[in-house]
Scaffold this motif. Sequence first.
Motif, mmCIF file in Angstrom:
data_model
loop_
_atom_site.group_PDB
_atom_site.id
_atom_site.type_symbol
_atom_site.label_atom_id
_atom_site.label_comp_id
_atom_site.label_asym_id
_atom_site.label_seq_id
_atom_site.Cartn_x
_atom_site.Cartn_y
_atom_site.Cartn_z
ATOM 1 N N GLN A 1 0.837 -1.188 0.000
ATOM 2 C CA GLN A 1 0.000 0.000 0.000
ATOM 3 C C GLN A 1 0.881 1.251 0.000
ATOM 4 N N VAL A 2 0.520 2.204 -0.825
ATOM 5 C CA VAL A 2 1.250 3.462 -0.892
ATOM 6 C C VAL A 2 0.349 4.570 -0.382
ATOM 7 N N GLN A 3 0.842 5.329 0.566
ATOM 8 C CA GLN A 3 0.085 6.479 1.062
ATOM 9 C C GLN A 3 0.678 7.743 0.478
ATOM 10 N N LEU A 4 -0.205 8.592 -0.008
ATOM 11 C CA LEU A 4 0.224 9.848 -0.625
ATOM 12 C C LEU A 4 -0.265 11.025 0.220
ATOM 13 N N VAL A 5 0.576 12.023 0.362
ATOM 14 C CA VAL A 5 0.218 13.207 1.142
ATOM 15 C C VAL A 5 0.534 14.450 0.324
ATOM 16 N N GLU A 6 -0.501 15.251 0.065
ATOM 17 C CA GLU A 6 -0.312 16.489 -0.670
ATOM 18 C C GLU A 6 -0.072 17.649 0.294
ATOM 19 N N SER A 7 0.614 18.646 -0.206
ATOM 20 C CA SER A 7 0.820 19.878 0.557
ATOM 21 C C SER A 7 0.999 21.026 -0.430
ATOM 22 N N GLY A 8 0.899 22.246 0.090
ATOM 23 C CA GLY A 8 1.165 23.415 -0.739
ATOM 24 C C GLY A 8 -0.053 24.185 -1.179
ATOM 25 N N GLY A 9 -1.242 23.693 -0.859
ATOM 26 C CA GLY A 9 -2.431 24.419 -1.223
ATOM 27 C C GLY A 9 -2.581 25.697 -0.403
ATOM 28 N N GLY A 10 -3.564 26.503 -0.781
ATOM 29 C CA GLY A 10 -3.797 27.731 -0.035
ATOM 30 C C GLY A 10 -4.655 28.698 -0.815
ATOM 31 N N LEU A 11 -4.676 29.917 -0.326
ATOM 32 C CA LEU A 11 -5.446 30.995 -0.935
ATOM 33 C C LEU A 11 -4.492 31.928 -1.681
ATOM 34 N N CYS A 22 3.603 16.269 -3.570
ATOM 35 C CA CYS A 22 3.024 14.968 -3.230
ATOM 36 C C CYS A 22 4.145 14.083 -2.717
ATOM 37 N N ALA A 23 4.022 13.663 -1.465
ATOM 38 C CA ALA A 23 5.030 12.793 -0.869
ATOM 39 C C ALA A 23 4.436 11.411 -0.675
ATOM 40 N N ALA A 24 5.249 10.390 -0.920
ATOM 41 C CA ALA A 24 4.779 9.013 -0.818
ATOM 42 C C ALA A 24 5.428 8.301 0.359
ATOM 43 N N TYR A 111 -6.891 4.850 -11.149
ATOM 44 C CA TYR A 111 -5.775 5.074 -10.242
ATOM 45 C C TYR A 111 -5.994 4.318 -8.949
ATOM 46 N N ASP A 112 -4.912 3.788 -8.411
ATOM 47 C CA ASP A 112 -4.986 2.900 -7.255
ATOM 48 C C ASP A 112 -4.738 3.603 -5.922
ATOM 49 N N TYR A 113 -3.941 4.646 -5.942
ATOM 50 C CA TYR A 113 -3.559 5.306 -4.695
ATOM 51 C C TYR A 113 -3.869 6.802 -4.784
ATOM 52 N N TRP A 114 -4.380 7.335 -3.682
ATOM 53 C CA TRP A 114 -4.804 8.733 -3.645
ATOM 54 C C TRP A 114 -4.348 9.390 -2.352
ATOM 55 N N GLY A 115 -4.072 10.687 -2.463
ATOM 56 C CA GLY A 115 -3.862 11.478 -1.265
ATOM 57 C C GLY A 115 -5.187 11.993 -0.741
ATOM 58 N N GLN A 116 -5.137 12.726 0.355
ATOM 59 C CA GLN A 116 -6.351 13.228 0.991
ATOM 60 C C GLN A 116 -6.840 14.522 0.355
ATOM 61 N N GLY A 117 -5.989 15.130 -0.475
ATOM 62 C CA GLY A 117 -6.367 16.360 -1.155
ATOM 63 C C GLY A 117 -5.881 17.599 -0.441
ATOM 64 N N THR A 118 -5.663 18.647 -1.207
ATOM 65 C CA THR A 118 -5.280 19.942 -0.644
ATOM 66 C C THR A 118 -6.091 21.026 -1.354
ATOM 67 N N GLN A 119 -6.622 21.951 -0.569
ATOM 68 C CA GLN A 119 -7.519 22.980 -1.107
ATOM 69 C C GLN A 119 -6.711 24.097 -1.768
ATOM 70 N N VAL A 120 -7.124 24.438 -2.969
ATOM 71 C CA VAL A 120 -6.573 25.604 -3.675
ATOM 72 C C VAL A 120 -7.729 26.558 -3.939
ATOM 73 N N THR A 121 -7.596 27.780 -3.456
ATOM 74 C CA THR A 121 -8.632 28.788 -3.656
ATOM 75 C C THR A 121 -8.008 30.005 -4.323
#
Length: 124
Positions: A1-11, A22-24, A111-121
């Motif tokens: 299992q691969v866990q993905l974590v997104e970062s960098g979103g924002g306003l 995206c870090a795995a 796609y088999d693996y997904w991150g939790q998502g990051t909000q971009v506004t």
Amino acid sequence: QVQLVESGGGLVQAGGSLRLSCAASRRTLSMYPVAWFRQAPGKEREFVAGIIVSGGSTSYADSVKGRFTISRDNAKNTGSLQMNSLKPEDTAVYYCAARRSGVLSLYADEYDYWGQGTQVTVSS
């Protein structure tokens, strides 16, 4: 299992830039095609950009061509999406995804693996 974590979103204001990462959890990400999808409220999840394992070929949605750049660093097991000239219509939750198959796909359900998502506004 691969866990993905997104970062960098924002306003950000229209015309501005953001860089998503995206870090795995496992080094096997370097073996998979990686893509970014986004989902705005009330809309289906849509393909934004994708990159093959070697990084030698990329694909973009027409709506982001020339503004967004996808990249990957297999040594660091990470992926990135540089977003420039942002528009209010780019507002969405952005997801990083990886696919066990070696072929890049435009379809989220492949796609088999997904991150939790990051909000971009993007404000106008």
